[in-house]
Scaffold this active site. Sequence first.
Site, PDB file in Angstrom:
ATOM      1  N   VAL A 199      -3.153  -4.939   3.203  1.00  0.00           N
ATOM      2  CA  VAL A 199      -3.411  -6.324   3.641  1.00  0.00           C
ATOM      3  C   VAL A 199      -4.425  -6.426   4.783  1.00  0.00           C
ATOM      4  O   VAL A 199      -4.821  -7.529   5.153  1.00  0.00           O
ATOM      5  CB  VAL A 199      -2.114  -7.066   4.058  1.00  0.00           C
ATOM      6  CG1 VAL A 199      -1.186  -7.245   2.874  1.00  0.00           C
ATOM      7  CG2 VAL A 199      -1.418  -6.373   5.236  1.00  0.00           C
ATOM      8  N   ASN A 213       0.832  -1.215   0.000  1.00  0.00           N
ATOM      9  CA  ASN A 213       0.000   0.000   0.000  1.00  0.00           C
ATOM     10  C   ASN A 213       0.866   1.265   0.000  1.00  0.00           C
ATOM     11  O   ASN A 213       0.352   2.363   0.162  1.00  0.00           O
ATOM     12  CB  ASN A 213      -0.970   0.006   1.194  1.00  0.00           C
ATOM     13  CG  ASN A 213      -0.249   0.172   2.513  1.00  0.00           C
ATOM     14  OD1 ASN A 213       0.978   0.097   2.577  1.00  0.00           O
ATOM     15  ND2 ASN A 213      -1.003   0.395   3.581  1.00  0.00           N
ATOM     16  N   TYR A 240      -3.128 -21.506  13.076  1.00  0.00           N
ATOM     17  CA  TYR A 240      -3.559 -21.987  11.744  1.00  0.00           C
ATOM     18  C   TYR A 240      -2.819 -23.295  11.411  1.00  0.00           C
ATOM     19  O   TYR A 240      -3.361 -24.161  10.739  1.00  0.00           O
ATOM     20  CB  TYR A 240      -3.308 -20.927  10.656  1.00  0.00           C
ATOM     21  CG  TYR A 240      -4.511 -20.025  10.413  1.00  0.00           C
ATOM     22  CD1 TYR A 240      -4.798 -18.974  11.274  1.00  0.00           C
ATOM     23  CD2 TYR A 240      -5.366 -20.249   9.334  1.00  0.00           C
ATOM     24  CE1 TYR A 240      -5.905 -18.146  11.057  1.00  0.00           C
ATOM     25  CE2 TYR A 240      -6.464 -19.429   9.111  1.00  0.00           C
ATOM     26  CZ  TYR A 240      -6.728 -18.391   9.975  1.00  0.00           C
ATOM     27  OH  TYR A 240      -7.819 -17.582   9.761  1.00  0.00           O
ATOM     28  N   TYR A 297       3.815  -2.608  17.747  1.00  0.00           N
ATOM     29  CA  TYR A 297       4.644  -3.436  16.865  1.00  0.00           C
ATOM     30  C   TYR A 297       4.941  -4.777  17.521  1.00  0.00           C
ATOM     31  O   TYR A 297       4.678  -5.839  16.948  1.00  0.00           O
ATOM     32  CB  TYR A 297       5.933  -2.675  16.556  1.00  0.00           C
ATOM     33  CG  TYR A 297       6.852  -3.353  15.565  1.00  0.00           C
ATOM     34  CD1 TYR A 297       6.555  -3.387  14.212  1.00  0.00           C
ATOM     35  CD2 TYR A 297       8.039  -3.955  15.994  1.00  0.00           C
ATOM     36  CE1 TYR A 297       7.412  -3.993  13.298  1.00  0.00           C
ATOM     37  CE2 TYR A 297       8.906  -4.564  15.093  1.00  0.00           C
ATOM     38  CZ  TYR A 297       8.585  -4.575  13.738  1.00  0.00           C
ATOM     39  OH  TYR A 297       9.440  -5.179  12.847  1.00  0.00           O
ATOM     40  N   LEU A 300       5.395  -9.805   4.502  1.00  0.00           N
ATOM     41  CA  LEU A 300       6.337  -8.813   5.054  1.00  0.00           C
ATOM     42  C   LEU A 300       5.659  -7.483   5.350  1.00  0.00           C
ATOM     43  O   LEU A 300       6.298  -6.583   5.903  1.00  0.00           O
ATOM     44  CB  LEU A 300       7.485  -8.558   4.055  1.00  0.00           C
ATOM     45  CG  LEU A 300       8.714  -9.475   4.133  1.00  0.00           C
ATOM     46  CD1 LEU A 300       8.369 -10.920   3.859  1.00  0.00           C
ATOM     47  CD2 LEU A 300       9.780  -9.012   3.141  1.00  0.00           C
ATOM     48  N   THR A 304       5.193   2.819   3.709  1.00  0.00           N
ATOM     49  CA  THR A 304       6.607   3.192   3.908  1.00  0.00           C
ATOM     50  C   THR A 304       7.461   2.785   2.713  1.00  0.00           C
ATOM     51  O   THR A 304       8.575   3.262   2.573  1.00  0.00           O
ATOM     52  CB  THR A 304       7.186   2.510   5.169  1.00  0.00           C
ATOM     53  OG1 THR A 304       6.974   1.092   5.056  1.00  0.00           O
ATOM     54  CG2 THR A 304       6.521   3.017   6.429  1.00  0.00           C
TER      55      THR A 304
HETATM   56  P1  NAD Z   1       9.718  -1.359   5.268  1.00  0.00           P
HETATM   57  O1  NAD Z   1       8.952  -0.349   6.044  1.00  0.00           O
HETATM   58  O2  NAD Z   1      10.778  -0.899   4.344  1.00  0.00           O
HETATM   59  O3  NAD Z   1       8.739  -2.300   4.437  1.00  0.00           O
HETATM   60  C1  NAD Z   1       7.433  -2.605   4.842  1.00  0.00           C
HETATM   61  C2  NAD Z   1       6.543  -2.592   3.603  1.00  0.00           C
HETATM   62  O4  NAD Z   1       5.200  -2.938   3.977  1.00  0.00           O
HETATM   63  C3  NAD Z   1       6.458  -1.211   2.950  1.00  0.00           C
HETATM   64  O5  NAD Z   1       6.640  -1.322   1.565  1.00  0.00           O
HETATM   65  C4  NAD Z   1       5.062  -0.730   3.303  1.00  0.00           C
HETATM   66  O6  NAD Z   1       4.545   0.199   2.367  1.00  0.00           O
HETATM   67  C5  NAD Z   1       4.306  -2.038   3.352  1.00  0.00           C
HETATM   68  N1  NAD Z   1       3.069  -1.988   4.160  1.00  0.00           N
HETATM   69  C6  NAD Z   1       2.928  -1.476   5.414  1.00  0.00           C
HETATM   70  N2  NAD Z   1       1.658  -1.631   5.817  1.00  0.00           N
HETATM   71  C7  NAD Z   1       0.990  -2.266   4.815  1.00  0.00           C
HETATM   72  C8  NAD Z   1      -0.345  -2.693   4.636  1.00  0.00           C
HETATM   73  N3  NAD Z   1      -1.279  -2.524   5.594  1.00  0.00           N
HETATM   74  N4  NAD Z   1      -0.689  -3.307   3.460  1.00  0.00           N
HETATM   75  C9  NAD Z   1       0.239  -3.477   2.490  1.00  0.00           C
HETATM   76  N5  NAD Z   1       1.520  -3.087   2.599  1.00  0.00           N
HETATM   77  C10 NAD Z   1       1.889  -2.492   3.756  1.00  0.00           C
HETATM   78  O7  NAD Z   1      10.325  -2.392   6.333  1.00  0.00           O
HETATM   79  P2  NAD Z   1      11.360  -3.586   6.149  1.00  0.00           P
HETATM   80  O8  NAD Z   1      12.560  -3.272   6.927  1.00  0.00           O
HETATM   81  O9  NAD Z   1      11.489  -3.958   4.729  1.00  0.00           O
HETATM   82  O10 NAD Z   1      10.592  -4.749   6.934  1.00  0.00           O
HETATM   83  C11 NAD Z   1       9.861  -5.754   6.240  1.00  0.00           C
HETATM   84  C12 NAD Z   1       9.289  -6.743   7.251  1.00  0.00           C
HETATM   85  O11 NAD Z   1      10.364  -7.342   7.992  1.00  0.00           O
HETATM   86  C13 NAD Z   1       8.359  -6.095   8.265  1.00  0.00           C
HETATM   87  O12 NAD Z   1       7.280  -6.979   8.515  1.00  0.00           O
HETATM   88  C14 NAD Z   1       9.209  -5.950   9.503  1.00  0.00           C
HETATM   89  O13 NAD Z   1       8.442  -5.991  10.672  1.00  0.00           O
HETATM   90  C15 NAD Z   1      10.135  -7.156   9.381  1.00  0.00           C
HETATM   91  N6  NAD Z   1      11.408  -6.928  10.091  1.00  0.00           N
HETATM   92  C16 NAD Z   1      12.364  -6.109   9.558  1.00  0.00           C
HETATM   93  C17 NAD Z   1      13.554  -5.891  10.266  1.00  0.00           C
HETATM   94  C18 NAD Z   1      14.652  -5.007   9.724  1.00  0.00           C
HETATM   95  O14 NAD Z   1      15.660  -4.832  10.408  1.00  0.00           O
HETATM   96  N7  NAD Z   1      14.547  -4.464   8.540  1.00  0.00           N
HETATM   97  C19 NAD Z   1      13.738  -6.501  11.518  1.00  0.00           C
HETATM   98  C20 NAD Z   1      12.739  -7.312  12.025  1.00  0.00           C
HETATM   99  C21 NAD Z   1      11.569  -7.531  11.293  1.00  0.00           C
HETATM  100  N1  UDP Z   2      -9.316 -14.351   3.107  1.00  0.00           N
HETATM  101  C1  UDP Z   2      -8.662 -13.670   2.106  1.00  0.00           C
HETATM  102  N2  UDP Z   2      -8.438 -14.341   0.932  1.00  0.00           N
HETATM  103  C2  UDP Z   2      -8.814 -15.621   0.727  1.00  0.00           C
HETATM  104  C3  UDP Z   2      -9.461 -16.299   1.777  1.00  0.00           C
HETATM  105  C4  UDP Z   2      -9.701 -15.634   2.960  1.00  0.00           C
HETATM  106  O1  UDP Z   2      -8.302 -12.510   2.230  1.00  0.00           O
HETATM  107  O2  UDP Z   2      -8.552 -16.139  -0.359  1.00  0.00           O
HETATM  108  C5  UDP Z   2      -9.537 -13.647   4.368  1.00  0.00           C
HETATM  109  C6  UDP Z   2     -10.993 -13.432   4.685  1.00  0.00           C
HETATM  110  O3  UDP Z   2     -11.167 -12.037   4.882  1.00  0.00           O
HETATM  111  C7  UDP Z   2     -11.200 -14.141   5.987  1.00  0.00           C
HETATM  112  C8  UDP Z   2      -9.822 -14.357   6.550  1.00  0.00           C
HETATM  113  O4  UDP Z   2      -8.991 -14.426   5.404  1.00  0.00           O
HETATM  114  O5  UDP Z   2     -11.936 -13.367   6.901  1.00  0.00           O
HETATM  115  C9  UDP Z   2      -9.668 -15.615   7.366  1.00  0.00           C
HETATM  116  O6  UDP Z   2     -10.100 -16.699   6.563  1.00  0.00           O
HETATM  117  P1  UDP Z   2     -10.558 -18.077   7.227  1.00  0.00           P
HETATM  118  O7  UDP Z   2     -11.014 -18.953   6.105  1.00  0.00           O
HETATM  119  O8  UDP Z   2      -9.480 -18.604   8.085  1.00  0.00           O
HETATM  120  O9  UDP Z   2     -11.700 -17.685   8.201  1.00  0.00           O
HETATM  121  P2  UDP Z   2     -13.185 -17.167   7.957  1.00  0.00           P
HETATM  122  O10 UDP Z   2     -13.403 -16.955   6.480  1.00  0.00           O
HETATM  123  O11 UDP Z   2     -14.014 -18.251   8.499  1.00  0.00           O
HETATM  124  O12 UDP Z   2     -13.260 -15.892   8.753  1.00  0.00           O
END
Ligand code: NAD
Ligand code: UDP
Length: 343
Positions: A63, A38, A163, A149, A77, A41
Amino acid sequence: MKELTRKRILVTGGAGFLGSHLCERLVTQGHDVLCVDNFYTGTKDNIAHLLDCPNFELMRHDVTFPLYVEVDQIYNLACPASPIHYQHDPVQTTKTSVHGAINMLGLAKRVKARIFQASTSEVYGDALVHPQKEDYWGHVNPIGPRSCYDEGKRCAETLFMDYRRQHGLSIRIARIFNTYGPRMHPTDGRVVSNFMMQALRGEPITLYGDGSQTRSFCYVDDMIDAFIRLMNSADDPGGPVNLGNPHEVSMREIAQRIVAITGSNSPLELHPLPTDDPWHRQPDISRARELLGWQPQTSLDDGLQHTARYFRARIEASSEASSEAGSEAGAPSAPAAQRPALT
Ligand code: NAD
Ligand code: UDP
Ligand code: UDP
C-alpha cells in the site's frame, strides 16, 4: 445479496489476523471483497478457505504504492501490529502507515468511497489518563523503538481527519485495543500468542517486568462486529472511536489463566520489561456503546478457550509434518527468534 446492498469492499492487510476475519465476515454477508496484502506478516493460509469463493479476490500489493481500483468501501488494516514485527523495519512501518494512508485516502477521494482506518490504542502511548477516552491526546515518546508504529498511526489519524475536513471524505477511525483469537501468528511475540505456545509446549512463560502491567483483551469476533457497525453507522462519529473490551487484566493474571485453560505445567519466568512498555491500558467504550449499540460479548475465558484450540491444532499439524524442519508453528517461540515473513 440484492444489488443495492451488495458492495465492492477493499480490505488492505486482508491476509493478516484481523483482516482475514474481516474478509471472511464480509464474504459471508455476500459482498464482493478485494483483499490486498504484501504478505509481510500475513499469510495465504489465513485466507486459503476464501480463495474459491466467487465474491473474493486476492491481490498482492504494497500500500505504500498507489492503487487504482473501483470500490464502494475501504478498510485500511495494512500495517504490522506486533512490536517485534513493526520494529523489524521501522522505516517501512512508518511508510506503511503514512504513505499507505495517503494512497488509500487518495483512492477513496477519487472513487468517493467511505474509508475506515485501523488505528490503535498506542496513540495514547504510556497513558497518564485511565481508562482512556477518545478526547485524551496521549503520552507518546516520539523517538523510541515503538514510535514508528505509534507516531505512524497518529499521523494516519491526522491525514484521515484532514481529508475529511479538506475534501469532505466520509471516514471512520477505530482505535483498536489489544485483540486476540485464532489466526494470530504463533511467533508474533504478542502476549497471548507467546503464552499460548509456551503453555501448550510446556515451556516457561516469559513474563516481562513483574507482570503487574495491564491490558484489556477483546476477542476477535467481537472486534469484527464493531468494525462493520462503525463502517456502516449512519451517524458520522466526527472522530476516532475506541473499540476494545474494558475488562482489564494484569499480564501475571493472563499468564495464570492461559496455564489453567491449557492444563499446562509451565512455570512463570521473569524477563526485563521492554522499553516504553505502556503500564496500563483500558478503553472507555461509552462512545462505541452509544453510537454503535455495541459492546463485547465474549468472556476472556471463552475467548482463550477458542484460541487455545486453534494453537493446539497448529502444533498438532506441525508435529504431524515434523519432518518439515523449521515450519512456523514448529519454530521456537522465544521473541529473539521472531521475524516477519519478509517477502
Ligand atoms: P497482522 O500483522 O496480522 O496483519 C497486518 C497485515 O498487513 C498483514 O497481512 C501484512 O502482511 C499486511 N501488510 C503490512 N504491511 C503492508 C503493506 N505495506 N502493504 C500491504 N499489506 C501490508 O496484524 P493485525 O493484528 O491483523 O492488525 C491489523 C490492523 O489492526 C493493523 O493496522 C494494526 O495496527 C491494527 N491493530 C491491531 C491490534 C491487535 O490487537 N491485533 C490492535 C490495535 C491495532
Ligand atoms: N492514489 C491512489 N489511487 C487512486 C487515487 C490516488 O493510489 O485511485 C494515490 C496517489 O498516489 C496520490 C495519493 O493517492 O499521490 C493522494 O491522492 P490525492 O488525490 O489526495 O493527492 P494528489 O494526487 O494530489 O497527490
Ligand atoms: N508481554 C509479556 N511476555 C511476552 C510478551 C508480552 O509479559 O512474552 C507483555 C508486554 O511486555 C506488554 C504486554 O504483555 O506489557 C502486552 O504485549 P503485546 O506485545 O501483546 O502488546 P502491546 O504491548 O502492544 O500492548
